[in-house]
Write a protein that holds these residues in place. Structure first.
Motif, PDB file in Angstrom:
ATOM      1  N   LEU A  67       0.802  -1.219   0.000  1.00 17.29           N
ATOM      2  CA  LEU A  67       0.000   0.000   0.000  1.00 17.29           C
ATOM      3  C   LEU A  67       0.840   1.277   0.000  1.00 17.29           C
ATOM      4  CD1 LEU A  67      -2.819  -1.022   2.515  1.00 17.29           C
ATOM      5  CD2 LEU A  67      -2.986  -0.879   0.028  1.00 17.29           C
ATOM      6  N   LEU A  68       2.165   1.139  -0.022  1.00 15.68           N
ATOM      7  CA  LEU A  68       3.005   2.332  -0.087  1.00 15.68           C
ATOM      8  C   LEU A  68       2.727   3.103  -1.373  1.00 15.68           C
ATOM      9  CD1 LEU A  68       6.442   0.978   1.206  1.00 15.68           C
ATOM     10  CD2 LEU A  68       4.950   2.631   2.352  1.00 15.68           C
ATOM     11  N   PRO A  69       2.854   4.434  -1.341  1.00 17.00           N
ATOM     12  CA  PRO A  69       2.494   5.245  -2.520  1.00 17.00           C
ATOM     13  C   PRO A  69       3.375   4.933  -3.722  1.00 17.00           C
ATOM     14  CG  PRO A  69       3.618   6.581  -0.864  1.00 17.00           C
ATOM     15  CD  PRO A  69       3.322   5.270  -0.221  1.00 17.00           C
ATOM     16  N   GLU A  70       2.754   5.000  -4.902  1.00 17.37           N
ATOM     17  CA  GLU A  70       3.489   4.788  -6.144  1.00 17.37           C
ATOM     18  C   GLU A  70       4.363   6.006  -6.443  1.00 17.37           C
ATOM     19  OE1 GLU A  70       1.054   3.649  -9.438  1.00 17.37           O
ATOM     20  OE2 GLU A  70      -0.388   2.622  -8.157  1.00 17.37           O
ATOM     21  N   PRO A  71       5.523   5.789  -7.068  1.00 16.01           N
ATOM     22  CA  PRO A  71       6.364   6.933  -7.439  1.00 16.01           C
ATOM     23  C   PRO A  71       5.680   7.788  -8.506  1.00 16.01           C
ATOM     24  CG  PRO A  71       7.217   4.885  -8.385  1.00 16.01           C
ATOM     25  CD  PRO A  71       6.132   4.494  -7.434  1.00 16.01           C
ATOM     26  N   VAL A  72       5.933   9.086  -8.434  1.00 16.78           N
ATOM     27  CA  VAL A  72       5.335  10.019  -9.387  1.00 16.78           C
ATOM     28  C   VAL A  72       6.053   9.914 -10.726  1.00 16.78           C
ATOM     29  CG1 VAL A  72       4.944  12.462  -9.896  1.00 16.78           C
ATOM     30  CG2 VAL A  72       4.605  11.587  -7.570  1.00 16.78           C
ATOM     31  N   LYS A  73       5.286   9.860 -11.790  1.00 17.24           N
ATOM     32  CA  LYS A  73       5.849   9.844 -13.135  1.00 17.24           C
ATOM     33  C   LYS A  73       5.813  11.262 -13.694  1.00 17.24           C
ATOM     34  CE  LYS A  73       4.363   5.093 -14.053  1.00 17.24           C
ATOM     35  NZ  LYS A  73       3.550   4.203 -14.924  1.00 17.24           N
ATOM     36  N   GLY A  74       6.938  11.759 -14.148  1.00 18.05           N
ATOM     37  CA  GLY A  74       7.001  13.121 -14.655  1.00 18.05           C
ATOM     38  C   GLY A  74       6.968  14.125 -13.525  1.00 18.05           C
ATOM     39  N   LEU A  75       6.270  15.223 -13.744  1.00 20.72           N
ATOM     40  CA  LEU A  75       6.120  16.282 -12.744  1.00 20.72           C
ATOM     41  C   LEU A  75       4.651  16.412 -12.361  1.00 20.72           C
ATOM     42  CD1 LEU A  75       7.108  18.846 -11.154  1.00 20.72           C
ATOM     43  CD2 LEU A  75       6.615  20.141 -13.234  1.00 20.72           C
ATOM     44  N   ASP A  76       4.400  16.412 -11.071  1.00 18.35           N
ATOM     45  CA  ASP A  76       3.041  16.571 -10.546  1.00 18.35           C
ATOM     46  C   ASP A  76       3.035  17.802  -9.648  1.00 18.35           C
ATOM     47  OD1 ASP A  76       0.372  15.983  -9.995  1.00 18.35           O
ATOM     48  OD2 ASP A  76       0.884  14.789  -8.237  1.00 18.35           O
ATOM     49  N   ALA A  77       2.251  18.819 -10.011  1.00 17.51           N
ATOM     50  CA  ALA A  77       2.206  20.080  -9.258  1.00 17.51           C
ATOM     51  C   ALA A  77       0.790  20.350  -8.785  1.00 17.51           C
ATOM     52  CB  ALA A  77       2.703  21.241 -10.121  1.00 17.51           C
ATOM     53  N   TRP A  78       0.673  20.710  -7.522  1.00 20.10           N
ATOM     54  CA  TRP A  78      -0.624  21.082  -6.938  1.00 20.10           C
ATOM     55  C   TRP A  78      -0.550  22.539  -6.474  1.00 20.10           C
ATOM     56  CZ3 TRP A  78      -5.141  18.391  -6.730  1.00 20.10           C
ATOM     57  CH2 TRP A  78      -5.100  17.020  -6.985  1.00 20.10           C
ATOM     58  N   PHE A  79      -1.419  23.379  -7.027  1.00 20.07           N
ATOM     59  CA  PHE A  79      -1.595  24.743  -6.541  1.00 20.07           C
ATOM     60  C   PHE A  79      -2.765  24.671  -5.549  1.00 20.07           C
ATOM     61  CE2 PHE A  79       0.230  24.837 -10.712  1.00 20.07           C
ATOM     62  CZ  PHE A  79       1.171  25.857 -10.687  1.00 20.07           C
ATOM     63  N   LEU A  80      -2.450  24.629  -4.279  1.00 23.06           N
ATOM     64  CA  LEU A  80      -3.452  24.337  -3.256  1.00 23.06           C
ATOM     65  C   LEU A  80      -4.349  25.530  -2.986  1.00 23.06           C
ATOM     66  CD1 LEU A  80      -1.194  22.400  -0.721  1.00 23.06           C
ATOM     67  CD2 LEU A  80      -2.611  21.474  -2.563  1.00 23.06           C
ATOM     68  N   ASP A  81      -5.587  25.212  -2.630  1.00 23.56           N
ATOM     69  CA  ASP A  81      -6.523  26.257  -2.202  1.00 23.56           C
ATOM     70  C   ASP A  81      -6.309  26.466  -0.706  1.00 23.56           C
ATOM     71  OD1 ASP A  81      -8.563  27.991  -1.689  1.00 23.56           O
ATOM     72  OD2 ASP A  81     -10.184  26.593  -2.106  1.00 23.56           O
ATOM     73  N   VAL A  82      -5.512  27.473  -0.378  1.00 19.45           N
ATOM     74  CA  VAL A  82      -5.177  27.747   1.026  1.00 19.45           C
ATOM     75  C   VAL A  82      -5.945  28.969   1.541  1.00 19.45           C
ATOM     76  CG1 VAL A  82      -2.899  26.700   0.886  1.00 19.45           C
ATOM     77  CG2 VAL A  82      -3.176  29.119   0.310  1.00 19.45           C
ATOM     78  N   GLY A  83      -7.012  29.351   0.850  1.00 20.83           N
ATOM     79  CA  GLY A  83      -7.699  30.585   1.210  1.00 20.83           C
ATOM     80  C   GLY A  83      -6.903  31.760   0.664  1.00 20.83           C
ATOM     81  N   GLN A  84      -6.811  32.831   1.446  1.00 18.55           N
ATOM     82  CA  GLN A  84      -6.053  34.012   1.025  1.00 18.55           C
ATOM     83  C   GLN A  84      -4.581  33.791   1.340  1.00 18.55           C
ATOM     84  OE1 GLN A  84      -7.419  36.147  -0.778  1.00 18.55           O
ATOM     85  NE2 GLN A  84      -5.954  37.815  -0.903  1.00 18.55           N
ATOM     86  N   GLY A  85      -3.879  33.191   0.398  1.00 20.22           N
ATOM     87  CA  GLY A  85      -2.470  32.882   0.603  1.00 20.22           C
ATOM     88  C   GLY A  85      -1.928  32.107  -0.581  1.00 20.22           C
ATOM     89  N   ASP A  86      -0.772  31.502  -0.393  1.00 23.78           N
ATOM     90  CA  ASP A  86      -0.122  30.725  -1.444  1.00 23.78           C
ATOM     91  C   ASP A  86       0.355  29.399  -0.886  1.00 23.78           C
ATOM     92  OD1 ASP A  86      -0.448  32.409  -3.548  1.00 23.78           O
ATOM     93  OD2 ASP A  86       1.645  33.012  -3.737  1.00 23.78           O
ATOM     94  N   GLY A  87       0.321  28.367  -1.713  1.00 19.77           N
ATOM     95  CA  GLY A  87       0.850  27.066  -1.352  1.00 19.77           C
ATOM     96  C   GLY A  87       0.922  26.185  -2.578  1.00 19.77           C
ATOM     97  N   ILE A  88       2.137  25.849  -3.021  1.00 24.91           N
ATOM     98  CA  ILE A  88       2.329  25.035  -4.219  1.00 24.91           C
ATOM     99  C   ILE A  88       3.197  23.837  -3.870  1.00 24.91           C
ATOM    100  CG2 ILE A  88       3.125  24.971  -6.604  1.00 24.91           C
ATOM    101  CD1 ILE A  88       2.775  28.352  -5.103  1.00 24.91           C
ATOM    102  N   LEU A  89       2.734  22.654  -4.232  1.00 24.36           N
ATOM    103  CA  LEU A  89       3.447  21.413  -3.967  1.00 24.36           C
ATOM    104  C   LEU A  89       3.889  20.805  -5.291  1.00 24.36           C
ATOM    105  CD1 LEU A  89       4.236  19.248  -1.812  1.00 24.36           C
ATOM    106  CD2 LEU A  89       2.058  18.132  -2.331  1.00 24.36           C
TER     107      LEU A  89
END
Length: 788
Positions: free
Chosen positions: A506-528
């Motif tokens: 059940l361990l997470p699969e490795p990411v293929k390529g680039l995976d970017a999340w621009f998170l909804d943090v309310g009034q602010g910034d957060g990018i993973l």
């Protein structure tokens, strides 16, 4: 609710499997195809509920934002820290339109009313069964807007509650109360008062949760400690508690001289009343139905079948609310029962029924294996030592329940007797805390698995089925050969190895390529960002979400299987860019930050210095980033373009690091809160070639009109832009001027305030966008215009 339809394949597969097995064994076709009939009936009921929820969502929009009156019957009352919460059913709704009340064709099955206690209000006169009219502002429950976030909307709708009303006025329309239900509520309040009077506060909170079903008094630290170590089920009324109390009722009544029918019926009535007193949650209903069936079987002199009783209670709950079956607590509750009824006997038969502790080991292992994928799916991490801990703590839970009940019973006679009764429970709970703290300090005490995908869940199901089949086969071979395998140690090692293998599966699969999340943090910034086996966090803060780190950032990281952030960048020292990062360094022990990059020009600011100190205390390598610094991680290249050491920012926003990320043909620009002045300074540095290849722009300053100037956008010429802003923020972000500039340049814009988290996936050649809330806004690279 889309998840409900996508998960219908599970009962379909179960039904198909039952039909196949039935046909192989030559069973009556009428009974063989019965599961298929129930599957189609369940599908129809689920479809009906989905339609009803959609209709109620539309009606809810009609009253949101209006001064609203709800008239309904009180079904529950709770109070915490001066705030009274009511649940109303049989509701009628009106909204204020042009200074007149207008009826709304909307009858929600239940609503939650929040009342602040104040002088002159008759809150103490409220009771179950009264009809009241409350007026105030409607607040819909929030839905998940990021991976891993708890979906309050889905949870409360599954319980039949549509929204919260923050009441400003309340009138009692009908004074009469329900004698029975109000008496039970007062008994619960009385018992809670005795527990807090005669036991120390920490113990009282756990006693109240375990005996009365009220978890409000349990501290956050205790909840986290129990949850992290896999014994949080002890803090809720469950089958363990109901069975203990129900059987206690039955035995006492039998000893009093009652016959089977008298003891059984009286115990059923007491158990139902106790279930109502504790709140009648899904786990309580499940356990109550099963116990009542057990008493009924005893009265008839028939054999009690655990799986049949569990299936019947599952049918009742599923028919009442199909979406309830998608809740993690319900799945864990029924999963544990089916594990004990179906899998534990197979394991015990393989281990040897006459072996010491074989029953307890089999039950604990079966429950752990069935609930492992459920825990990973809903809570994203598992405690590997939970199996051993449950073996140690569950047998002692009866002492805690007896102690809590004793405090109420003897405390009503004398405070001294009540305090004495609390002693046993206190020592057991102290032992629990010692064991949990020891387990928490052991290596690998909590493994973050992330939310497993469908392929891993199916693979896990096949693996577990194969393991059980092998155990059953070997048991049959040993029985036919009339030979017992005395290698108990070897069998226990096999179970341990299988448990470890299951976790690895059940361990997470490795990411293929680039995976970017621009998170909804309310009034602010957060990018993973995740690529090349590394995880990067660019900012992570909010000025509108005070608990961003605890309820958004940490769950999101865990749901994606992230336990280590290799590189964390903080663009500048504003709270709306670093509050979540501060939480990870200060309070989140499950997630490690290896390298912390802070703005060079902010190194003398108090906020940045505090963050640097936290990073060093957690073992992070703290560095200050400046223009010209380059970092290469495989195919991924991150370059700091601005500000350089010689630049002199005029304010905190001007200190924002401008980062360019290159991954093949995907080029992203992260601009923090830079303003128009900084944009022009960046252009003057002759970075035209680096800027012109950018195709994804993380818009500066949440879409403020004082950034994203025309000359800057012309130089960058992005294909896509992402704006991070809070829904309904007071700043008016994103400003209309900025949106017009993007529209004039044919830029596709994604906004976290509208779409929730925005996801970008690329293999270095093609780029695909999707949004978390609707998931339908997808764009393939080369479908839209290409960069010249």
């Amino acid at each position: 609710m889309l998840a409900l339809t996508s998960w219908l394949f599970i009962p379909a597969m179960i039904a198909a499997g039952m039909i196949f097995c039935g046909c192989r064994r030559g069973r009556n076709p009428l009974w063989v195809f019965l599961p298929l009939v129930f599957f189609y009936l369940g599908s129809a009921r689920a479809g009906l509920e989905i339609d009803q929820l959609r209709e109620r969502d539309i009606r809810l929009l009609e009253i949101t934002g209006y001064y609203t009156e709800v008239q309904g019957s009180i079904s529950s009352i709770a109070e915490e820290k001066g705030v009274v919460s009511l649940t109303l059913k049989n509701n009628r709704i009106r909204k204020m339109m042009k200074w007149k009340w207008e009826d709304v064709l909307y009858e929600p099955p239940g609503i939650m009313v929040s009342l602040k206690e104040c002088e002159g209000n008759s809150l103490k006169s409220l009771g179950i069964g009264q009809i009241v009219a409350v007026r105030g502002e409607v607040q819909p429950f929030s839905q998940a807007r990021n991976p891993g976030e708890f979906d309050f909307k889905s949870y409360y709708q599954s319980l039949g509650v549509d929204f919260t009303l923050f009441a400003e006025e309340i009138d009692i329309v009908k004074v009469g109360k329900s004698p029975l239900l109000e008496s039970l509520r007062k008994l619960k309040v009385y018992g809670k008062a005795l527990l807090y009077r005669d036991a120390i506060e920490t113990d009282a909170g756990i006693f109240t949760a375990a005996v009365l079903g009220d978890k409000m008094g349990i501290s956050r630290d205790i909840k986290d400690l129990y949850q992290k170590n896999g014994i949080a089920h002890l803090l809720a009324i469950s089958g363990l508690h109901m069975s203990f109390i129900g059987l206690s009722f039955y035995k006492l009544i039998k000893k009093a001289g009652a016959g089977f029918w008298g003891a059984g019926l009286f115990s059923m009535v007491l158990l139902i009343l106790y279930g109502i007193l504790t709140g009648a949650g899904p786990s309580v209903v499940r356990a109550g139905v099963m116990m009542c069936l057990g008493f009924y079987a005893a009265c008839l002199g028939r054999t009690y079948d655990l799986l049949s009783a569990a299936s019947l209670s599952l049918f009742f709950l599923g028919f009442q609310s199909p979406s309830l079956l998608m809740q993690g607590g319900v799945q864990l509750s029924f999963g544990a029962v089916f594990a004990i009824g179906a899998i534990a006997p197979v394991i015990q038969g393989w281990l040897g029924k006459d072996r010491l502790f074989s029953g307890s080991i089999s039950a604990c292992f079966a429950v752990q294996m069935i609930t492992l994928p459920v825990t990973a799916f809903h809570f994203y991490q598992v405690p590997p030592y939970g199996l051993i801990l449950n073996l140690l703590v569950i047998p002692l839970m009866g002492g805690v329940l007896c102690s809590g009940l004793g405090v109420i019973a003897f405390g009503s006679l004398s405070p001294v007797l009540g305090t004495a009764a609390a002693g046993t429970g206190h020592y057991i709970l102290s032992l629990y805390e010692i064991l949990l703290n020891i387990a928490g300090k052991m290596p690998g005490s909590s493994i973050i698995l992330g939310r497993p995908g469908i392929r891993r869940l199916v693979a896990y199901g096949f693996l577990l089925t194969g393991c059980i089949f092998i155990m059953k086969l070997f048991s049959r071979v040993e029985k036919e050969a009339e030979k017992k395998n005395n290698d108990t140690v070897g069998k226990l090692l096999f179970l341990t190895g299988f448990y470890i293998l299951s976790i690895f599966l059940l361990l997470p699969e490795p990411v293929k390529g680039l995976d970017a999340w621009f998170l909804d943090v309310g009034q602010g910034d957060g990018i993973l960002l995740r690529a090349e086996g590394a995880c990067m966090l660019i900012d992570g803060g909010s000025s509108s979400e005070k608990s961003l780190g605890e309820y958004t950032l940490s769950p999101c990281l865990k749901s994606l299987g992230v336990s280590v952030i290799d590189y964390a960048f903080v663009s500048h020292g504003d709270l709306d860019h670093l509050s979540g990062v501060k939480y990870l360094l200060e309070s989140c022990e499950d997630i490690q930050i290896k390298n912390l990059y802070l703005p060079y020009h902010g190194r003398d600011e108090e906020m940045i210095q505090s963050l640097a100190a936290l990073g060093k205390n957690r073992g992070a390598c703290v560095q200050y980033l400046t223009g010209g610094d380059v970092m290469k991680i495989g195919k991924l290249v991150i370059t700091c373009l601005y500000p350089g050491k010689d630049d002199i920012p005029t304010d905190v926003n001007g200190e924002s690091q401008v980062l360019k990320m290159d991954y093949g043909e995907c080029h992203m620009l992260f601009t923090g809160d830079m303003g128009e002045r900084e944009e022009q300074l960046l252009l003057e540095k002759k970075k035209d070639q680096l800027l012109s290849e950018v195709n994804v722009l993380k818009t500066a300053h949440h879409g403020s009109k004082y950034s994203s100037s025309e000359s800057f956008l012309d130089a960058v010429s992005p294909v896509w832009a992402v704006i991070s802003y809070g829904q309904g923020n007071s700043y008016g972000h994103p400003h209309e001027e900025v949106l017009e500039r993007f529209n004039e340049r044919n830029v596709s814009v994604f906004g976290t305030g509208m779409n929730g988290a925005v996801r970008l996936e690329t293999d270095g050649t093609r780029i695909r966008f999707s949004t978390f809330v609707d998931g339908t806004r997808n764009h393939g690279y080369n479908v839209k215009k290409e960069k010249e």
